[in-house]
Write a protein that holds these residues in place. Sequence first.
Motif, PDB file in Angstrom:
ATOM      1  N   GLU A 126       0.824  -1.216   0.000  1.00  0.00           N
ATOM      2  CA  GLU A 126       0.000   0.000   0.000  1.00  0.00           C
ATOM      3  C   GLU A 126       0.855   1.262   0.000  1.00  0.00           C
ATOM      4  N   LYS A 127       2.039   1.174   0.587  1.00  0.00           N
ATOM      5  CA  LYS A 127       2.956   2.314   0.616  1.00  0.00           C
ATOM      6  C   LYS A 127       3.886   2.341  -0.603  1.00  0.00           C
ATOM      7  N   ASN A 128       3.696   1.370  -1.507  1.00  0.00           N
ATOM      8  CA  ASN A 128       4.493   1.263  -2.734  1.00  0.00           C
ATOM      9  C   ASN A 128       5.990   1.133  -2.433  1.00  0.00           C
ATOM     10  N   ILE A 129       6.299   0.378  -1.408  1.00  0.00           N
ATOM     11  CA  ILE A 129       7.698   0.132  -1.042  1.00  0.00           C
ATOM     12  C   ILE A 129       8.187  -1.127  -1.748  1.00  0.00           C
ATOM     13  N   LYS A 130       9.336  -1.022  -2.397  1.00  0.00           N
ATOM     14  CA  LYS A 130       9.942  -2.157  -3.085  1.00  0.00           C
ATOM     15  C   LYS A 130      11.144  -2.656  -2.288  1.00  0.00           C
ATOM     16  N   VAL A 131      11.307  -3.971  -2.248  1.00  0.00           N
ATOM     17  CA  VAL A 131      12.412  -4.537  -1.478  1.00  0.00           C
ATOM     18  C   VAL A 131      13.384  -5.274  -2.406  1.00  0.00           C
ATOM     19  N   ASP A 132      14.652  -5.218  -2.042  1.00  0.00           N
ATOM     20  CA  ASP A 132      15.706  -5.861  -2.828  1.00  0.00           C
ATOM     21  C   ASP A 132      16.013  -7.269  -2.337  1.00  0.00           C
ATOM     22  N   LEU A 133      15.674  -7.526  -1.078  1.00  0.00           N
ATOM     23  CA  LEU A 133      15.984  -8.827  -0.482  1.00  0.00           C
ATOM     24  C   LEU A 133      14.893  -9.177   0.526  1.00  0.00           C
ATOM     25  N   VAL A 134      14.504 -10.441   0.549  1.00  0.00           N
ATOM     26  CA  VAL A 134      13.530 -10.939   1.519  1.00  0.00           C
ATOM     27  C   VAL A 134      14.203 -12.046   2.330  1.00  0.00           C
ATOM     28  N   TYR A 135      14.262 -11.859   3.648  1.00  0.00           N
ATOM     29  CA  TYR A 135      14.841 -12.876   4.524  1.00  0.00           C
ATOM     30  C   TYR A 135      13.717 -13.567   5.274  1.00  0.00           C
ATOM     31  N   LEU A 136      13.634 -14.870   5.140  1.00  0.00           N
ATOM     32  CA  LEU A 136      12.521 -15.633   5.680  1.00  0.00           C
ATOM     33  C   LEU A 136      12.969 -16.571   6.800  1.00  0.00           C
ATOM     34  N   ASP A 137      12.562 -16.221   8.024  1.00  0.00           N
ATOM     35  CA  ASP A 137      12.759 -17.100   9.172  1.00  0.00           C
ATOM     36  C   ASP A 137      11.401 -17.398   9.802  1.00  0.00           C
ATOM     37  N   GLY A 138      10.399 -17.432   8.931  1.00  0.00           N
ATOM     38  CA  GLY A 138       9.038 -17.754   9.330  1.00  0.00           C
ATOM     39  C   GLY A 138       8.338 -18.411   8.153  1.00  0.00           C
ATOM     40  N   ARG A 139       7.259 -19.074   8.410  1.00  0.00           N
ATOM     41  CA  ARG A 139       6.562 -19.810   7.349  1.00  0.00           C
ATOM     42  C   ARG A 139       5.599 -18.891   6.604  1.00  0.00           C
ATOM     43  N   LEU A 140       5.744 -18.837   5.275  1.00  0.00           N
ATOM     44  CA  LEU A 140       4.879 -18.001   4.460  1.00  0.00           C
ATOM     45  C   LEU A 140       3.462 -18.566   4.387  1.00  0.00           C
ATOM     46  N   LYS A 141       2.517 -17.653   4.192  1.00  0.00           N
ATOM     47  CA  LYS A 141       1.133 -18.030   3.947  1.00  0.00           C
ATOM     48  C   LYS A 141       0.852 -17.932   2.444  1.00  0.00           C
ATOM     49  N   ARG A 142      -0.214 -18.582   1.996  1.00  0.00           N
ATOM     50  CA  ARG A 142      -0.574 -18.520   0.571  1.00  0.00           C
ATOM     51  C   ARG A 142      -0.834 -17.089   0.121  1.00  0.00           C
ATOM     52  N   ASP A 143      -1.509 -16.320   0.981  1.00  0.00           N
ATOM     53  CA  ASP A 143      -1.815 -14.931   0.627  1.00  0.00           C
ATOM     54  C   ASP A 143      -0.556 -14.089   0.482  1.00  0.00           C
ATOM     55  N   ASP A 144       0.530 -14.522   1.125  1.00  0.00           N
ATOM     56  CA  ASP A 144       1.786 -13.758   1.052  1.00  0.00           C
ATOM     57  C   ASP A 144       2.336 -13.704  -0.368  1.00  0.00           C
ATOM     58  N   ILE A 145       2.154 -14.758  -1.127  1.00  0.00           N
ATOM     59  CA  ILE A 145       2.777 -14.846  -2.449  1.00  0.00           C
ATOM     60  C   ILE A 145       2.268 -13.745  -3.367  1.00  0.00           C
ATOM     61  N   TYR A 146       0.961 -13.521  -3.380  1.00  0.00           N
ATOM     62  CA  TYR A 146       0.399 -12.441  -4.207  1.00  0.00           C
ATOM     63  C   TYR A 146       0.913 -11.089  -3.743  1.00  0.00           C
ATOM     64  N   LEU A 147       0.944 -10.865  -2.429  1.00  0.00           N
ATOM     65  CA  LEU A 147       1.399  -9.590  -1.899  1.00  0.00           C
ATOM     66  C   LEU A 147       2.877  -9.363  -2.182  1.00  0.00           C
ATOM     67  N   LEU A 148       3.670 -10.425  -2.094  1.00  0.00           N
ATOM     68  CA  LEU A 148       5.098 -10.303  -2.386  1.00  0.00           C
ATOM     69  C   LEU A 148       5.339  -9.829  -3.812  1.00  0.00           C
ATOM     70  N   ASP A 149       4.514 -10.297  -4.730  1.00  0.00           N
ATOM     71  CA  ASP A 149       4.673  -9.896  -6.129  1.00  0.00           C
ATOM     72  C   ASP A 149       4.534  -8.387  -6.309  1.00  0.00           C
ATOM     73  N   ASN A 150       3.890  -7.725  -5.343  1.00  0.00           N
ATOM     74  CA  ASN A 150       3.685  -6.289  -5.425  1.00  0.00           C
ATOM     75  C   ASN A 150       4.815  -5.475  -4.797  1.00  0.00           C
ATOM     76  N   ILE A 151       5.722  -6.140  -4.077  1.00  0.00           N
ATOM     77  CA  ILE A 151       6.785  -5.384  -3.406  1.00  0.00           C
ATOM     78  C   ILE A 151       8.197  -5.802  -3.840  1.00  0.00           C
ATOM     79  N   ILE A 152       8.299  -6.887  -4.609  1.00  0.00           N
ATOM     80  CA  ILE A 152       9.629  -7.307  -5.048  1.00  0.00           C
ATOM     81  C   ILE A 152       9.958  -6.712  -6.417  1.00  0.00           C
ATOM     82  N   CYS A 153      11.227  -6.780  -6.795  1.00  0.00           N
ATOM     83  CA  CYS A 153      11.704  -6.301  -8.092  1.00  0.00           C
ATOM     84  C   CYS A 153      12.263  -7.491  -8.877  1.00  0.00           C
ATOM     85  N   ASN A 154      12.678  -7.235 -10.105  1.00  0.00           N
ATOM     86  CA  ASN A 154      13.269  -8.301 -10.918  1.00  0.00           C
ATOM     87  C   ASN A 154      14.552  -8.843 -10.303  1.00  0.00           C
ATOM     88  N   HIS A 155      15.221  -7.997  -9.494  1.00  0.00           N
ATOM     89  CA  HIS A 155      16.507  -8.411  -8.921  1.00  0.00           C
ATOM     90  C   HIS A 155      16.399  -8.904  -7.483  1.00  0.00           C
TER      91      HIS A 155
END
Length: 213
Positions: A126-155
């Motif tokens: 919602e804040k249009n923040i893009k991230v360069d790296l995602v560090y996961l030390d928790g279990r993702l939810k199905r809904d997370d995948i769609y939301l991640l597509d909105n904040i990640i970049c090609n790199h």
Amino acid sequence: MNTVQIGRQRFSELFWNIVDEKVGDYPYKIIKKIVEDQQTLREKADYNTGSLTFNDAVELYKLVKFFQPRVIAEVGTFIGVSTLIMSNVTHHIYTCDFSNDINLNTPNISQYPKKLSTEMFRDLAEKNIKVDLVYLDGRLKRDDIYLLDNIICNHTVFIMDDFEGIEKGVGNAMMLERPERILIYPRLNTKTALLIPISSINLVSQADIVTGK
């Protein structure tokens, strides 16, 4: 005509060798102090779980130093070992923890205490923040995948802890794996895996490697 084929295991070994070559030095005393000092916060945790060992912390530091992301999203703050390690080599971190609300009180860390990863990812989107790296030390939810597509970049690079057996790291990798991403297996006797975009791989001449171009 045959194609040139390289298996994941061999490519993973090559990747780790490159990381070691590029990031040979690390702040031993700083990392050791973070790992040790943060343990005192366990008594404040509502849910006391595992945390990074010194060797895992060094591995994470080297990876962040290698990729040099400006903005990181982390799932699983807990006592803040991984968060503080990464904060030493990046511009800003957004981190959430569903079970705990330990305040790290660090300027370049924005915390989402007692919040699901879904809630943090939605807020970043919602804040249009893009991230360069995602560090996961928790279990993702199905809904997370769609939301991640909105904040990640090609790199964007994904780093996953606990990549072994049926642990959460393996599950996260399976949810995030795409044809355009390459899975990097952990080193021997470690649990840190990655998904890196194919576009981040660049074949260069030997002369460029020697001169550091």
